[in-house]
Scaffold this active site. Structure first.
Site, short mmCIF file in Angstrom:
data_model
loop_
_atom_site.label_atom_id
_atom_site.label_comp_id
_atom_site.label_asym_id
_atom_site.label_seq_id
_atom_site.Cartn_x
_atom_site.Cartn_y
_atom_site.Cartn_z
N GLY A 25 100.78 64.57 11.50
CA GLY A 25 100.24 65.15 12.71
C GLY A 25 98.97 64.43 13.10
CD GLN A 26 96.98 59.90 15.27
OE1 GLN A 26 97.91 59.53 14.57
NE2 GLN A 26 96.25 59.06 15.98
CB THR A 28 91.13 64.67 20.27
OG1 THR A 28 92.11 65.01 21.25
CG2 THR A 28 90.07 63.80 20.92
CE LYS A 31 94.35 58.44 12.01
NZ LYS A 31 94.36 57.14 11.29
CB VAL A 32 97.79 66.81 9.76
CG1 VAL A 32 98.32 67.66 8.60
CG2 VAL A 32 96.86 67.62 10.64
CE LYS A 47 92.35 69.77 11.92
NZ LYS A 47 92.30 71.08 12.60
CG ASP A 141 94.55 76.07 22.31
OD1 ASP A 141 95.00 76.18 23.48
OD2 ASP A 141 94.62 75.04 21.64
#
Length: 453
Positions: A25-26, A28, A31-32, A47, A141
């Protein structure tokens, strides 16, 4: 592509007791990574945040808040934070690894969910958000992309980066945040809002999307979108039951003072149907002292970080990583075209040389109008979304899964999920010449069928 991003495909890393693998995952600012606890063998999500980036963007307070909130909230339907580690230049947040993909991927594949299935996820969402609110935490969110599914199909709320922790004496929040289509009208007005009522609105939009397969408020330009949200201008499709329609209209009430509350939702007849209360253990005593310690530059408290570089070829994906990419322990889920839904991390297999695969991707991407950044068998493709309102980006990485057999992992890092699925299908069509499909499907070769191409 930055130097570190480009080098990622050519190195292996260990942070403390964790063996760090591929990027899953990525965003702003983070990164994961997939990682494995070398002591227990447990797979986790790591993370990774860069300290300088946090400071340069004045994100220190927000990151501290996110870590603190994730330590406070302990619920079966919320992604769990295990621990936080500090390196010389990085912060590592160790999270529960969720392998079932995004809830939105089910919608992207199926179009809409059956009412009973949508209700189950909505019940789990309300349980999780109700728990957060009881702790003084407002998510702010909520959207399908931040709702994950575990290997058993249970909902997991993630991404507390925009969350806020209520302060004593402060009744209204004033920061506008979240994704426009899911944001309550009072949030858009910038006049202050109640975090609980705003989260309820977002939950209502999510329920609508689950049952309809599309958004209640969607326009190509923001002013028109905001006008419709502010007026509460939407209609429910004919297949919604009367109970669901009534509840959604009570949730998507543009007046936060008359909008239904979470307590009232939990008493609603439609909501209570087939409801099973979640069993939670006793709340744990949470110590937040270590959160500040993570940001203190005390060298003797830094976690050990070791990096080894390979010969520059594609990374070799081991069996354990392949297993964790699938749902549960069924390896066929990695490549089976008959999966119940498509994960955001889609992939295909090729017998062409790795350099040929990369060159083909570069040519195809350029024909699709995308800007290409390529280094060490990892590519980032960048463009803009179809509505021209947001960036669109994907990352592709080539892995060697067997001699002369390569897997190309494709990941969305920016943009709309539905648009990503359209992009992926188009990409597969254009790369048909290098995608490998076995002629005969046996128990063994079934593991090597493509995901969705």
């Amino acid at each position: 592509m930055g130097g570190e991003e480009g080098m990622a495909a050519g190195r292996k890393k260990r942070v403390g007791r964790y063996e760090v693998g591929r990027t899953i995952g990525q965003g702003t600012f983070a990164k994961v990574k997939f990682a494995v606890d070398a002591d227990t063998g447990a797979a986790v999500a790591m993370k990774v945040l860069d300290k300088d980036t946090i400071l340069n963007h004045r994100m220190l307070h927000q990151i501290k808040r996110e870590i603190s909130i994730m330590k406070i909230v302990r619920h079966p339907n919320i992604v769990r934070l295990n621990e936080v580690l500090a390196g010389k230049t990085k912060i590592y947040i160790i999270l529960e690894l969720i392998t079932g993909g995004e809830l939105f991927d089910k919608i992207a594949r199926q179009g809409k969910l059956r009412e009973n299935e949508a209700r189950k996820y909505f019940q789990q969402l309300i349980d999780a958000i109700n728990y957060c609110h009881s702790k003084g935490v407002y998510h702010r969110d909520l959207k399908p992309e931040n709702l994950l599914l575990d290997s058993r199909g249970n909902l997991k709320v993630s991404d507390f980066g925009l969350s806020t922790l209520a302060q004593k004496g402060v009744g209204l929040l004033h920061t506008t945040c979240g994704t426009p289509n899911y944001v309550a009208p009072e949030v858009l007005s910038n006049n202050g809002y109640d975090g609980s009522a705003a989260d309820v609105w977002s939950c209502g939009v999510i329920l609508y999307v689950l049952m309809a397969g599309y958004l209640p408020f969607e326009e190509d330009d923001l002013p028109t979108l905001y006008d419709k949200i502010t007026a509460g201008q939407f209609s429910c499709p004919y297949w919604f039951s009367p109970g669901a329609t009534s509840l959604i209209h009570r949730i998507l009430d543009p007046n936060p003072k008359t909008r239904i509350t979470i307590e009232q939702i939990r008493e609603d007849t439609w909501f209570k149907k087939t409801y099973v209360a979640i069993k939670r253990g006793e709340d744990e005593n949470v110590d937040l002292d270590d959160v500040q310690a993570v940001f203190d530059n005390i060298e003797d408290k830094y976690v050990s970080e070791q990096v080894t570089h390979n010969d520059g070829g594609p990374l070799v994906m081991n069996a354990f990583e392949m297993i964790t990419l699938s749902q549960g322990l069924d390896l066929s889920a990695l490549f089976d075209r008959q999966q119940e839904f498509v994960k955001r991390q889609t992939r295909f297999v090729s017998r062409k040389p790795a350099k040929t695969i990369v060159a083909t991707i570069e040519v195809v991407a350029e024909t699709m109008g995308l800007k290409v950044h390529s280094q060490n068998y990892k590519l980032r493709l960048e463009g803009v979304s179809s509505n021209r309102m947001s960036p669109f980006a994907v990352v592709l990485q080539v892995f060697e899964v067997a001699p002369s057999l390569f897997m190309v992992d494709v990941r969305k890092v920016a943009g709309d999920t539905l648009e990503y699925h359209r992009f992926y299908k188009n990409l597969c069509n254009k790369m048909e010449s290098i995608i490998w499909r076995p002629i005969e499907v046996s128990a063994k070769s079934a593991l090597l069928r493509t995901a969705t191409c």
